[in-house]
Write a protein that holds these residues in place. Structure first.
Motif, PDB file in Angstrom:
ATOM      1  N   THR A  40      10.803  -1.468  32.038  1.00  0.00           N
ATOM      2  CA  THR A  40      10.743  -2.668  31.212  1.00  0.00           C
ATOM      3  C   THR A  40      10.495  -2.282  29.760  1.00  0.00           C
ATOM      4  N   LEU A  41      10.789  -3.208  28.862  1.00  0.00           N
ATOM      5  CA  LEU A  41      10.571  -3.054  27.417  1.00  0.00           C
ATOM      6  C   LEU A  41      11.143  -1.746  26.907  1.00  0.00           C
ATOM      7  N   ASN A  42      10.331  -0.943  26.216  1.00  0.00           N
ATOM      8  CA  ASN A  42      10.831   0.291  25.600  1.00  0.00           C
ATOM      9  C   ASN A  42      10.430   1.535  26.390  1.00  0.00           C
ATOM     10  N   ARG A  43      10.318   1.398  27.692  1.00  0.00           N
ATOM     11  CA  ARG A  43       9.945   2.536  28.529  1.00  0.00           C
ATOM     12  C   ARG A  43      11.187   3.286  29.002  1.00  0.00           C
TER      13      ARG A  43
ATOM     14  N   GLY B 259      14.769   1.204  29.556  1.00  0.00           N
ATOM     15  CA  GLY B 259      14.522  -0.232  29.449  1.00  0.00           C
ATOM     16  C   GLY B 259      15.353  -0.844  28.333  1.00  0.00           C
TER      17      GLY B 259
ATOM     18  N   ALA C 201      11.939  -2.991  23.062  1.00  0.00           N
ATOM     19  CA  ALA C 201      10.817  -3.859  22.725  1.00  0.00           C
ATOM     20  C   ALA C 201      11.298  -4.982  21.812  1.00  0.00           C
ATOM     21  N   ARG C 202      10.474  -5.977  21.624  1.00  0.00           N
ATOM     22  CA  ARG C 202      10.801  -7.088  20.725  1.00  0.00           C
ATOM     23  C   ARG C 202       9.893  -7.036  19.510  1.00  0.00           C
ATOM     24  N   ASP C 203      10.470  -7.375  18.344  1.00  0.00           N
ATOM     25  CA  ASP C 203       9.652  -7.449  17.134  1.00  0.00           C
ATOM     26  C   ASP C 203       9.033  -8.845  17.026  1.00  0.00           C
TER      27      ASP C 203
ATOM     28  N   VAL D 235      15.421  -7.875  19.696  1.00  0.00           N
ATOM     29  CA  VAL D 235      15.254  -6.677  20.519  1.00  0.00           C
ATOM     30  C   VAL D 235      15.486  -5.433  19.672  1.00  0.00           C
TER      31      VAL D 235
ATOM     32  N   ARG E  10       6.959   5.903  26.819  1.00  0.00           N
ATOM     33  CA  ARG E  10       7.395   4.898  25.851  1.00  0.00           C
ATOM     34  C   ARG E  10       8.359   5.578  24.882  1.00  0.00           C
ATOM     35  N   ASP E  11       9.211   4.781  24.271  1.00  0.00           N
ATOM     36  CA  ASP E  11      10.216   5.291  23.342  1.00  0.00           C
ATOM     37  C   ASP E  11       9.578   6.108  22.223  1.00  0.00           C
TER      38      ASP E  11
END
Length: 98
Positions: free
Chosen positions: A9-12, A46, A49-51, A56, A88-89
């Motif tokens: 999920t997200l930036n993983r 993933g 992430a969102r700012d 995105v 994480r990214d």
């Protein structure tokens, strides 16, 4: 038994670590210090992430990339008989290109 698939999920980023060879093709054993390059292959990414505005921010690597990893960190995940790591990214140090 069906194989499990993990989609981060997200930036993983899901990474399978690359284990360097411990001996040469001629059979000479290599010292552990000479084979220590902490790298891995990206298995899954993933969406990002969102700012604060809700846009995105995409992840900087894609599936199949070889990346340089920090010495410590990441979350260890075991799927079936294989071992993976989630990072994480921003924890990825860089991409390795051939």
């Amino acid at each position: 038994m069906a194989a499990k698939r993990l989609i981060p999920t997200l930036n993983r980023i899901l990474i399978e670590k690359i284990v360097p060879p411990s001996k040469t093709t001629a059979g000479v054993l290599l010292p552990e210090s000479s084979t220590k390059l902490n790298s891995g292959k990206v298995v899954a990414v993933g969406p990002g992430a969102r700012d604060k505005s809700g846009n995105v921010i995409p992840v900087c690597v894609k599936e199949g990339d070889t990346v340089l990893l920090p010495e410590y960190g990441g979350t260890q995940v075991k799927l079936g008989d294989k071992e993976f790591h989630l990072y994480r990214d921003e924890d990825i140090l860089g991409k390795l290109v051939e």
